[in-house]
Design a protein around this motif. Structure first.
Motif, PDB file in Angstrom:
ATOM      1  N   LYS A 159       0.838  -1.201   0.000  1.00  0.00           N
ATOM      2  CA  LYS A 159       0.000   0.000   0.000  1.00  0.00           C
ATOM      3  C   LYS A 159       0.877   1.256   0.000  1.00  0.00           C
ATOM      4  CE  LYS A 159      -3.856  -2.237   2.410  1.00  0.00           C
ATOM      5  NZ  LYS A 159      -4.674  -2.303   1.185  1.00  0.00           N
ATOM      6  N   PRO A 160       0.407   2.313  -0.670  1.00  0.00           N
ATOM      7  CA  PRO A 160       1.139   3.582  -0.632  1.00  0.00           C
ATOM      8  C   PRO A 160       1.053   4.178   0.763  1.00  0.00           C
ATOM      9  CG  PRO A 160      -0.968   3.851  -1.751  1.00  0.00           C
ATOM     10  CD  PRO A 160      -0.817   2.383  -1.466  1.00  0.00           C
ATOM     11  N   PRO A 161       1.904   5.175   1.052  1.00  0.00           N
ATOM     12  CA  PRO A 161       2.744   5.937   0.117  1.00  0.00           C
ATOM     13  C   PRO A 161       4.040   5.217  -0.219  1.00  0.00           C
ATOM     14  CG  PRO A 161       3.038   6.794   2.305  1.00  0.00           C
ATOM     15  CD  PRO A 161       1.971   5.735   2.425  1.00  0.00           C
ATOM     16  N   TYR A 162       4.624   5.620  -1.357  1.00  0.00           N
ATOM     17  CA  TYR A 162       5.859   5.024  -1.838  1.00  0.00           C
ATOM     18  C   TYR A 162       6.952   6.076  -2.016  1.00  0.00           C
ATOM     19  CZ  TYR A 162       2.587   1.306  -3.237  1.00  0.00           C
ATOM     20  OH  TYR A 162       1.615   0.329  -3.255  1.00  0.00           O
ATOM     21  N   ILE A 163       8.187   5.634  -1.827  1.00  0.00           N
ATOM     22  CA  ILE A 163       9.356   6.385  -2.279  1.00  0.00           C
ATOM     23  C   ILE A 163       9.947   5.571  -3.422  1.00  0.00           C
ATOM     24  CG2 ILE A 163      11.700   7.145  -1.742  1.00  0.00           C
ATOM     25  CD1 ILE A 163      10.819   7.739   1.080  1.00  0.00           C
ATOM     26  N   LEU A 164      10.053   6.157  -4.585  1.00  0.00           N
ATOM     27  CA  LEU A 164      10.568   5.460  -5.761  1.00  0.00           C
ATOM     28  C   LEU A 164      12.074   5.680  -5.875  1.00  0.00           C
ATOM     29  CD1 LEU A 164       7.815   6.462  -8.363  1.00  0.00           C
ATOM     30  CD2 LEU A 164       7.820   4.534  -6.753  1.00  0.00           C
ATOM     31  N   VAL A 165      12.822   4.587  -5.956  1.00  0.00           N
ATOM     32  CA  VAL A 165      14.278   4.651  -6.043  1.00  0.00           C
ATOM     33  C   VAL A 165      14.693   4.006  -7.366  1.00  0.00           C
ATOM     34  CG1 VAL A 165      16.466   4.024  -4.953  1.00  0.00           C
ATOM     35  CG2 VAL A 165      14.429   4.453  -3.530  1.00  0.00           C
ATOM     36  N   GLY A 166      15.282   4.782  -8.271  1.00  0.00           N
ATOM     37  CA  GLY A 166      15.616   4.252  -9.587  1.00  0.00           C
ATOM     38  C   GLY A 166      17.068   4.450  -9.959  1.00  0.00           C
TER      39      GLY A 166
ATOM     40  N   TYR B 279       0.475   8.047 -11.017  1.00  0.00           N
ATOM     41  CA  TYR B 279      -0.051   7.859  -9.657  1.00  0.00           C
ATOM     42  C   TYR B 279       0.574   8.878  -8.697  1.00  0.00           C
ATOM     43  CZ  TYR B 279      -1.031   3.453 -12.021  1.00  0.00           C
ATOM     44  OH  TYR B 279      -1.439   2.506 -12.934  1.00  0.00           O
ATOM     45  N   PRO B 280       0.385  10.162  -8.925  1.00  0.00           N
ATOM     46  CA  PRO B 280       1.063  11.201  -8.129  1.00  0.00           C
ATOM     47  C   PRO B 280       0.714  11.181  -6.649  1.00  0.00           C
ATOM     48  CG  PRO B 280      -0.670  12.163  -9.483  1.00  0.00           C
ATOM     49  CD  PRO B 280      -0.512  10.753  -9.940  1.00  0.00           C
ATOM     50  N   LYS B 281      -0.524  10.826  -6.304  1.00  0.00           N
ATOM     51  CA  LYS B 281      -0.933  10.843  -4.897  1.00  0.00           C
ATOM     52  C   LYS B 281      -0.284   9.718  -4.090  1.00  0.00           C
ATOM     53  CE  LYS B 281      -5.399  13.091  -5.713  1.00  0.00           C
ATOM     54  NZ  LYS B 281      -6.877  12.997  -5.578  1.00  0.00           N
ATOM     55  N   GLU B 282       0.218   8.689  -4.780  1.00  0.00           N
ATOM     56  CA  GLU B 282       0.795   7.544  -4.075  1.00  0.00           C
ATOM     57  C   GLU B 282       2.301   7.697  -3.836  1.00  0.00           C
ATOM     58  OE1 GLU B 282      -0.251   3.850  -5.869  1.00  0.00           O
ATOM     59  OE2 GLU B 282      -2.386   4.336  -6.004  1.00  0.00           O
ATOM     60  N   VAL B 283       2.923   8.655  -4.508  1.00  0.00           N
ATOM     61  CA  VAL B 283       4.373   8.821  -4.430  1.00  0.00           C
ATOM     62  C   VAL B 283       4.710  10.035  -3.560  1.00  0.00           C
ATOM     63  CG1 VAL B 283       6.497   9.199  -5.735  1.00  0.00           C
ATOM     64  CG2 VAL B 283       4.671   7.774  -6.701  1.00  0.00           C
TER      65      VAL B 283
ATOM     66  N   ASP C 197       7.066  19.537  -8.818  1.00  0.00           N
ATOM     67  CA  ASP C 197       6.549  20.475  -7.817  1.00  0.00           C
ATOM     68  C   ASP C 197       7.453  20.495  -6.578  1.00  0.00           C
ATOM     69  OD1 ASP C 197       4.355  21.094  -9.512  1.00  0.00           O
ATOM     70  OD2 ASP C 197       3.417  19.213  -8.898  1.00  0.00           O
ATOM     71  N   SER C 198       6.877  20.263  -5.400  1.00  0.00           N
ATOM     72  CA  SER C 198       7.673  20.304  -4.165  1.00  0.00           C
ATOM     73  C   SER C 198       7.937  18.897  -3.626  1.00  0.00           C
ATOM     74  CB  SER C 198       6.947  21.136  -3.098  1.00  0.00           C
ATOM     75  OG  SER C 198       5.673  20.572  -2.814  1.00  0.00           O
ATOM     76  N   LEU C 199       7.843  17.895  -4.489  1.00  0.00           N
ATOM     77  CA  LEU C 199       8.102  16.521  -4.070  1.00  0.00           C
ATOM     78  C   LEU C 199       9.554  16.383  -3.604  1.00  0.00           C
ATOM     79  CD1 LEU C 199       6.711  13.596  -4.203  1.00  0.00           C
ATOM     80  CD2 LEU C 199       8.145  13.273  -6.235  1.00  0.00           C
TER      81      LEU C 199
END
Length: 352
Positions: free
Chosen positions: A127-134, A149-153, A255-257
């Motif tokens: 389940k979110p929230p997620y931090i994406l590491v690439g 899926y902006p709300k989940e990251v 944005d401010s992510l």
């Protein structure tokens, strides 16, 4: 003259005999060797079994999603996962067709992989929230996921990540140089015949110093040479690469992510530098262009931070000391996200 002809026939028979021996040995290898076992689980996603490794307990911190580059497997994140699974829920996986994941028969679109990952996470109970590491091409794949899926990251981490415009701005203008494609296809055939598997058995190559543990490297070589699958997927990645980068480039702002950008200092080995010099290309200028593009990734967000690590493109994550630097910053980012969410929900964290 007759002696020469007789000698040539003898040599020809020896060569044919050697070829037959190699082919038969390869077939025996295919018949009697066991297939590599996935270190994680295979989850059915719309009829395609996707390999996923889920470690660490779920808690108030965001779940980390680790996205590997074009030709890497889940072990490339060994030190990152080992250092963070005590604090985080950590997810590693193989995109369809890669390594232990099955190939999908669905029609490809640049958004396909983000949607498939989203379905995989849901199917696995994440389940979110997620931090994406690439890492490398994992960065653009993550950009597409965040766009859908902006709300989940809640945060993104770029590890010497590919840039959407890299092929337009660097001397190399494709993932795989065209003159190497036929070689990779040939090796793919040899691997499917079992010949590369035999080669891997008798070779005595040792792991790189200060890199991934020997077990990770041994497993990667075994999987690579067991069949032509890895080489086939690498060629497919080459075909879709520019579409992925183009789609990722549509996102002009995060944005401010919270964003962390880790950049390697050494992009080219000595033989590559020499090759560029012979072509009249200044390799130092190429590195400067890369550093500029990495800064542009940081500038996608008003909360972007960049860290320069003395490493090359691979060792930025495969060397334990580098992974420790990265892990420390990811943990700080995650705790900052947690505090922000709690503060803005009056003590009731609805995002977690």
């Amino acid at each position: 003259m007759k002696t020469i002809i007789k000698l040539l026939k003898g040599v020809g028979k020896i060569i044919i005999g050697i070829i037959l021996f190699i082919v038969i040995a390869g077939l025996c290898y295919k018949l009697f060797s066991s297939a590599p076992k996935p270190p994680g689980e295979l989850v059915d996603v719309n009829g395609t079994k996707i390999h996923i490794r889920a470690e660490g307990s779920k808690n108030n911190l965001p779940t980390l999603i680790l996205e590997a580059g074009a030709n890497n497997n889940t072990d490339v994140f060994h030190w990152v996962a080992e250092g963070l699974k005590q604090n985080f829920r950590v997810i590693r996986y193989d995109r369809e067709g890669k390594w232990f994941s099955e190939s999908s028969q669905e029609k490809f679109t640049p958004e396909f992989y983000a949607k498939q990952l989203h379905d995989l996470l849901e199917k696995n109970g994440e389940k979110p929230p997620y931090i994406l590491v690439g890492h490398s091409m994992g960065g653009p794949y993550n950009q597409i996921f965040r766009d859908l899926y902006p709300k989940e990251v809640k945060g993104m981490v770029f590890l010497d990540s590919s840039h959407p415009e890299q092929w337009m701005r660097l001397a190399q203008n494709e993932l795989i140089p065209e003159n190497q494609i036929n070689t990779i296809r040939f090796i793919e055939i040899l691997a499917d015949m079992g010949i590369m598997g035999i080669y891997n058995k008798i070779s005595s190559r040792k792991p790189f110093k200060d890199d991934l543990p020997e077990e990770c490297q041994t497993n990667a070589r075994y999987m690579t040479y067991h069949s032509g699958k890895v080489f086939n997927r690498y060629l497919k990645e080459n075909e879709i690469n520019k579409n992925i980068l183009s789609r990722a480039g549509k996102t002009k702002s995060l944005d401010s992510l919270p964003v962390l950008v880790f950049t390697a200092t050494e992009q080219y080995r000595e033989f590559q530098k020499e090759k560029y010099r012979k072509q009249g290309i200044d390799p130092d200028k190429q590195v400067e262009l890369w550093l500029n593009m990495q800064q542009e990734l940081k500038n996608l967000s008003t909360q972007g931070k960049q860290f320069i690590i003395d490493s090359n493109h691979g060792s930025i994550i495969t060397k334990k000391e580098n992974a420790e630097i990265i892990n420390k910053e990811i943990l700080l980012m995650a705790k900052g996200i947690e505090k922000y969410c709690i503060k803005n929900t009056d003590g009731i964290n609805s995002n977690f």
